[in-house]
Structures are given as C-alpha cells and as structure tokens.
Scaffold this motif. Structure first.
Motif, PDB file in Angstrom:
ATOM      1  N   ASP A 153      -5.387   5.115  -9.780  1.00 13.85           N
ATOM      2  CA  ASP A 153      -6.355   6.047 -10.162  1.00 13.85           C
ATOM      3  C   ASP A 153      -6.020   6.502 -11.689  1.00 13.85           C
ATOM      4  O   ASP A 153      -4.976   6.168 -12.233  1.00 13.85           O
ATOM      5  N   ASN A 199       0.935  -1.242  -0.099  1.00 15.42           N
ATOM      6  CA  ASN A 199       0.022  -0.038  -0.062  1.00 15.42           C
ATOM      7  C   ASN A 199       0.847   1.218   0.020  1.00 15.42           C
ATOM      8  O   ASN A 199       0.417   2.280  -0.103  1.00 15.42           O
ATOM      9  N   SER A 202       1.724   3.445  -5.304  1.00 13.78           N
ATOM     10  CA  SER A 202       0.245   3.699  -6.161  1.00 13.78           C
ATOM     11  C   SER A 202       0.749   3.938  -7.501  1.00 13.78           C
ATOM     12  O   SER A 202       1.883   4.478  -7.960  1.00 13.78           O
ATOM     13  N   SER A 258      -1.792  -3.939  -4.615  1.00 15.65           N
ATOM     14  CA  SER A 258      -2.235  -2.715  -3.923  1.00 15.65           C
ATOM     15  C   SER A 258      -3.484  -2.390  -5.055  1.00 15.65           C
ATOM     16  O   SER A 258      -3.604  -2.534  -6.134  1.00 15.65           O
ATOM     17  N   ASN A 259      -4.521  -1.851  -4.150  1.00 17.29           N
ATOM     18  CA  ASN A 259      -5.746  -1.100  -5.086  1.00 17.29           C
ATOM     19  C   ASN A 259      -5.435   0.187  -5.210  1.00 17.29           C
ATOM     20  O   ASN A 259      -6.384   0.977  -5.549  1.00 17.29           O
ATOM     21  N   ASN A 260      -4.381   0.786  -5.033  1.00 16.78           N
ATOM     22  CA  ASN A 260      -4.008   2.403  -5.173  1.00 16.78           C
ATOM     23  C   ASN A 260      -3.648   2.719  -6.383  1.00 16.78           C
ATOM     24  O   ASN A 260      -2.656   2.845  -6.966  1.00 16.78           O
ATOM     25  N   ARG A 285      -2.787  -4.760  -9.019  1.00 15.77           N
ATOM     26  CA  ARG A 285      -3.647  -5.466  -7.865  1.00 15.77           C
ATOM     27  C   ARG A 285      -3.176  -6.918  -7.845  1.00 15.77           C
ATOM     28  O   ARG A 285      -2.801  -7.454  -6.643  1.00 15.77           O
TER      29      ARG A 285
END
Ligand code: SF4
Length: 136
Positions: free
Chosen positions: A131, A99, A102, A127-129, A122
């Motif tokens: 955008d 995490n 990003s 990490s889902n960070n 992912r």
C-alpha cells in the motif's frame, strides 16, 4: 563561485510529476523553477516543488544507513544494510509465510520506483500486501 548549471528533473513530492529545473551552483541547489516544456505543469509548481529543497543540504541529513545493534543505531555500509534486510525478509518468509510481510510505498517516490516496489513484493516476496500514502 562557479557558473550555475540548470538540471531538469521531476518533482518527487507527489504523484503529479511536475517537471522542474534546478539551478545548481557549486554542487548546491540554489533555486528551483517549473519547467515550461513539461507537459504536466507547463512551468507551474506548487509551493513544495519550488521551495522545499533545503533538506537536500541539511547538515543533519542521514547520508549512510543505520542498523540497530545492542539497542543503538550504528552507521553501516549499504552492502551490510541490504544483506541485513535480505536476511530478515528471508527469515520472516520462511518462518511465517509471505503474507507476514507487507510494504508501505511512498508517494514521494517516482512512478518507476513504485512499480519496481510492487513487482518486488508480488514476485520476490510473494505477497500482495502493498500500500502507499499516494492513494490518500
Ligand atoms: S510541484 Fe507540487 S504539484 Fe507538482 S509534483 Fe511537486 S508537489 Fe506535486
């Protein structure tokens, strides 16, 4: 001067994905028009799709990766750049966890590139960070 070639492609400026036809002569884009056969735009384009292509042949365009060494950006190979990125991501992940990483994707990439980018974040990073400017 050689004969022009006509190359079909997809505009990468936004997520609409308009079909374009590039007129290429002597390995240089000389004109762009909308692809009448493209279901998204049926030959139409906005001003960016039709006219914003001179950067492709700009003399100051970066053509190789740069790595900062001793405070200065130095040209390097793609192999060294990818190894550098891989090493740094591994170091950060080991030291601070997934995490701490990003990714900011781009609306100027294709849908396929954005798909691979989120998969990489992912499944490889964990990490889902992620955008991107494509939702603004
Ligand atoms: S031509 Fe304009 S609307 Fe179409 S994809 Fe490109 S930037 Fe988007």
């Amino acid at each position: 001067m050689g004969e022009p070639n006509f190359v079909k492609t997809i505009c990468g400026y936004c997520g609409t994905g308009c079909g374009l036809v590039l007129e290429v002569q002597d390995n240089k884009i000389i004109k762009i028009r909308g692809d009448k056969e493209a279901p998204v735009n049926k030959g139409q384009t906005c001003v960016k799709g039709a006219f914003a292509y001179e950067y492709v042949h700009a003399k100051d365009r970066l053509t190789s990766p740069l790595i900062k060494k001793a405070g200065k950006l130095v040209e390097t190979t793609w192999e060294e750049a990818y190894q550098f990125i891989s090493n740094r991501l591994q170091d950060i992940k080991t030291s601070w966890g997934p995490n701490a990483i990003s990714m900011f994707a781009s609306a100027r990439s294709t849908n396929e590139s954005n798909f691979v980018t989120q998969k990489f974040m992912r499944t490889v990073i964990g990490s889902n960070n992620i955008d991107g400017c494509n939702r603004t």
